[in-house]
Design a protein around this motif. Sequence first.
Motif, PDB file in Angstrom:
ATOM      1  N   PHE A 115      -6.206  26.683 -48.502  1.00 49.81           N
ATOM      2  CA  PHE A 115      -5.834  27.144 -47.217  1.00 49.81           C
ATOM      3  C   PHE A 115      -7.179  27.223 -46.267  1.00 49.81           C
ATOM      4  O   PHE A 115      -7.038  27.241 -45.265  1.00 49.81           O
ATOM      5  CB  PHE A 115      -4.995  28.482 -47.573  1.00 49.81           C
ATOM      6  N   HIS A 116      -8.133  27.694 -47.124  1.00 50.36           N
ATOM      7  CA  HIS A 116      -9.291  28.129 -46.355  1.00 50.36           C
ATOM      8  C   HIS A 116     -10.026  26.816 -45.806  1.00 50.36           C
ATOM      9  O   HIS A 116     -10.869  27.205 -44.795  1.00 50.36           O
ATOM     10  CB  HIS A 116     -10.415  28.833 -47.311  1.00 50.36           C
ATOM     11  N   ILE A 117      -9.512  25.509 -46.104  1.00 48.20           N
ATOM     12  CA  ILE A 117     -10.410  24.399 -45.315  1.00 48.20           C
ATOM     13  C   ILE A 117      -9.487  23.969 -44.082  1.00 48.20           C
ATOM     14  O   ILE A 117      -9.943  23.133 -43.588  1.00 48.20           O
ATOM     15  CB  ILE A 117     -10.267  23.312 -46.165  1.00 48.20           C
ATOM     16  N   LEU A 118      -8.403  24.501 -43.859  1.00 49.11           N
ATOM     17  CA  LEU A 118      -7.368  24.041 -42.903  1.00 49.11           C
ATOM     18  C   LEU A 118      -8.205  24.081 -41.469  1.00 49.11           C
ATOM     19  O   LEU A 118      -7.912  23.250 -40.543  1.00 49.11           O
ATOM     20  CB  LEU A 118      -6.181  24.872 -42.860  1.00 49.11           C
ATOM     21  N   GLY A 119      -8.987  25.243 -41.311  1.00 49.64           N
ATOM     22  CA  GLY A 119      -9.691  25.380 -40.060  1.00 49.64           C
ATOM     23  C   GLY A 119     -10.715  24.323 -39.704  1.00 49.64           C
ATOM     24  O   GLY A 119     -11.199  24.248 -38.560  1.00 49.64           O
ATOM     25  N   PHE A 120     -11.118  23.269 -40.810  1.00 47.46           N
ATOM     26  CA  PHE A 120     -12.232  22.245 -40.565  1.00 47.46           C
ATOM     27  C   PHE A 120     -11.425  20.980 -40.465  1.00 47.46           C
ATOM     28  O   PHE A 120     -12.004  20.092 -40.018  1.00 47.46           O
ATOM     29  CB  PHE A 120     -12.900  22.265 -41.780  1.00 47.46           C
ATOM     30  N   LEU A 121     -10.142  21.034 -40.319  1.00 48.95           N
ATOM     31  CA  LEU A 121      -9.237  19.819 -40.064  1.00 48.95           C
ATOM     32  C   LEU A 121      -8.866  19.630 -38.685  1.00 48.95           C
ATOM     33  O   LEU A 121      -8.504  20.645 -38.048  1.00 48.95           O
ATOM     34  CB  LEU A 121      -8.055  19.771 -41.240  1.00 48.95           C
ATOM     35  N   PRO A 122      -8.664  18.456 -38.270  1.00 48.77           N
ATOM     36  CA  PRO A 122      -8.060  17.998 -36.909  1.00 48.77           C
ATOM     37  C   PRO A 122      -6.827  18.467 -36.858  1.00 48.77           C
ATOM     38  O   PRO A 122      -6.102  18.523 -38.203  1.00 48.77           O
ATOM     39  CB  PRO A 122      -8.059  16.610 -36.943  1.00 48.77           C
ATOM     40  N   ALA A 123      -6.284  19.090 -35.628  1.00 49.93           N
ATOM     41  CA  ALA A 123      -4.940  19.694 -35.487  1.00 49.93           C
ATOM     42  C   ALA A 123      -3.818  18.736 -36.050  1.00 49.93           C
ATOM     43  O   ALA A 123      -2.962  19.435 -36.832  1.00 49.93           O
ATOM     44  CB  ALA A 123      -4.898  20.076 -34.110  1.00 49.93           C
ATOM     45  N   ASN A 124      -3.722  17.584 -35.882  1.00 49.64           N
ATOM     46  CA  ASN A 124      -2.666  17.004 -36.435  1.00 49.64           C
ATOM     47  C   ASN A 124      -2.524  16.659 -37.835  1.00 49.64           C
ATOM     48  O   ASN A 124      -1.655  16.606 -38.434  1.00 49.64           O
ATOM     49  CB  ASN A 124      -2.742  15.627 -35.616  1.00 49.64           C
ATOM     50  N   ALA A 126      -4.006  18.950 -39.938  1.00 46.09           N
ATOM     51  CA  ALA A 126      -3.988  20.460 -40.379  1.00 46.09           C
ATOM     52  C   ALA A 126      -2.613  20.940 -40.739  1.00 46.09           C
ATOM     53  O   ALA A 126      -2.368  21.445 -41.801  1.00 46.09           O
ATOM     54  CB  ALA A 126      -4.488  21.470 -39.491  1.00 46.09           C
ATOM     55  N   GLN A 127      -1.544  20.352 -39.789  1.00 50.09           N
ATOM     56  CA  GLN A 127      -0.211  20.959 -40.000  1.00 50.09           C
ATOM     57  C   GLN A 127       0.289  20.124 -41.342  1.00 50.09           C
ATOM     58  O   GLN A 127       1.030  20.895 -42.116  1.00 50.09           O
ATOM     59  CB  GLN A 127       0.582  20.403 -39.006  1.00 50.09           C
ATOM     60  N   TRP A 128       0.198  18.862 -41.411  1.00 54.76           N
ATOM     61  CA  TRP A 128       0.691  18.213 -42.610  1.00 54.76           C
ATOM     62  C   TRP A 128      -0.043  18.778 -43.913  1.00 54.76           C
ATOM     63  O   TRP A 128       0.749  19.143 -44.886  1.00 54.76           O
ATOM     64  CB  TRP A 128       0.372  16.727 -42.538  1.00 54.76           C
ATOM     65  N   VAL A 129      -1.163  19.125 -43.957  1.00 54.80           N
ATOM     66  CA  VAL A 129      -1.896  19.510 -45.104  1.00 54.80           C
ATOM     67  C   VAL A 129      -1.310  21.094 -45.468  1.00 54.80           C
ATOM     68  O   VAL A 129      -0.945  21.338 -46.535  1.00 54.80           O
ATOM     69  CB  VAL A 129      -3.498  19.417 -44.831  1.00 54.80           C
ATOM     70  N   ALA A 130      -1.256  21.917 -44.220  1.00 50.75           N
ATOM     71  CA  ALA A 130      -0.842  23.000 -44.482  1.00 50.75           C
ATOM     72  C   ALA A 130       0.757  23.227 -45.233  1.00 50.75           C
ATOM     73  O   ALA A 130       0.959  23.773 -46.134  1.00 50.75           O
ATOM     74  CB  ALA A 130      -0.636  23.939 -43.013  1.00 50.75           C
ATOM     75  N   ASP A 131       1.652  22.193 -44.608  1.00 49.48           N
ATOM     76  CA  ASP A 131       2.748  22.261 -45.300  1.00 49.48           C
ATOM     77  C   ASP A 131       2.740  21.590 -46.625  1.00 49.48           C
ATOM     78  O   ASP A 131       3.649  22.212 -47.422  1.00 49.48           O
ATOM     79  CB  ASP A 131       3.865  21.389 -44.519  1.00 49.48           C
ATOM     80  N   ASN A 132       2.015  20.731 -47.025  1.00 44.06           N
ATOM     81  CA  ASN A 132       1.917  20.196 -48.133  1.00 44.06           C
ATOM     82  C   ASN A 132       1.312  21.559 -49.396  1.00 44.06           C
ATOM     83  O   ASN A 132       1.690  21.881 -50.412  1.00 44.06           O
ATOM     84  CB  ASN A 132       1.030  19.158 -48.542  1.00 44.06           C
ATOM     85  N   LEU A 133       0.379  22.215 -48.784  1.00 40.63           N
ATOM     86  CA  LEU A 133      -0.249  23.356 -49.607  1.00 40.63           C
ATOM     87  C   LEU A 133       0.868  24.659 -49.655  1.00 40.63           C
ATOM     88  O   LEU A 133       0.803  24.920 -50.704  1.00 40.63           O
ATOM     89  CB  LEU A 133      -1.563  23.793 -48.896  1.00 40.63           C
ATOM     90  N   LYS A 134       1.310  24.825 -48.735  1.00 35.20           N
ATOM     91  CA  LYS A 134       2.458  25.990 -48.889  1.00 35.20           C
ATOM     92  C   LYS A 134       3.477  25.531 -49.866  1.00 35.20           C
ATOM     93  O   LYS A 134       3.969  26.117 -50.569  1.00 35.20           O
ATOM     94  CB  LYS A 134       3.271  26.294 -47.587  1.00 35.20           C
ATOM     95  N   ASN A 135       4.115  24.394 -49.804  1.00 39.40           N
ATOM     96  CA  ASN A 135       5.066  23.862 -50.695  1.00 39.40           C
ATOM     97  C   ASN A 135       4.511  23.490 -52.206  1.00 39.40           C
ATOM     98  O   ASN A 135       5.266  23.819 -53.153  1.00 39.40           O
ATOM     99  CB  ASN A 135       5.831  22.428 -50.180  1.00 39.40           C
TER     100      ASN A 135
END
Length: 226
Positions: A115-124, A126-135
Motif C-alpha cells: 500500500f505504501h507504493i501507491l503514492g508513487f504510481l500514476p493516478a489511473n 494507482a486505483q487498479w493496483v489499490a483494488d488488487n491489493l485490498k482484495n
Amino acid sequence: MNISLYDLSVWVLPLIIAITFHEAAHGFVAHALGDNTAFDRGRVSFNPLVHIDPFGTLILPAMLLLAHSPFLFGYAKPVPVNFRALRNPRIDMVWVALAGPATNIALALAAALAFHILGFLPANAAQWVADNLKNTLLINVVLAVFNMLPIPPLDGGRVAVGLLPRALGASLARLEPFGMLILIGILILLPLAGSQFGLNLDIISTILQTMTGYVIQLLLVVTGNA
C-alpha cells in the motif's frame, strides 16, 4: 447483472494467486519433508494452471461476482500428500497443513506493505493496483482463517489431528470423509434452519468474520497502515 473486465482483474486475479500459492506451499513443504507424491505429479509448482479447478477456481467465483455476492470464495485442486511417506508423519503433517495458511498470511502481509507504493504510481494505475491489493489482503486472510477451522480435511483439522493426543486425533481424523458435509451443514443449512424459527444460528460465519477483521487490522497496524 453485468460483470466488467475490471471486476475480473481485481477479484479473480488475486483469488487465483492466493489459491495457487496456498496449494503450492503444501506441495513444497511435503516434498521437503520426504513425500514426493505432489512433486511426481507436477504439483510442486507456482504455475496456476496445474492447480486450477475449472469449477472451484473459475466458475464459482465468477458466479458469485455475477450474483453480487457479499463474499468471494473459491478453491483449487487439493495437492496430493501421502502422510505415511513423511519422515515424521504425525508432526510433519502439521507443518504441511500449516504451510498453506501461513503462505496466505505472508501474501496478505506483502499486500499490506505494498500500500505504501501507491503514492508513487500514476493516478489511473494507482486505483487498479489499490483494488488488487485490498482484495489480495482480504482474500488471503479469509482463506487462512477459514482453512484453520479444526475440521478435517481443512488445514486446521489436520493440525488438530497432529497435535491432539493420539486417541482424540484418530477420532477427529475419522471425520475427514464427512468434513465438507459438516461444513455445508454449519455454514449453510444450520443458519437456514435457524431463520425459520427466528434464530441466528450463523455462529461460524460470525466467528470467521470477526477473526478475519482482527487479522486484517493487525496486519494494517504492523505495516504502518493504521
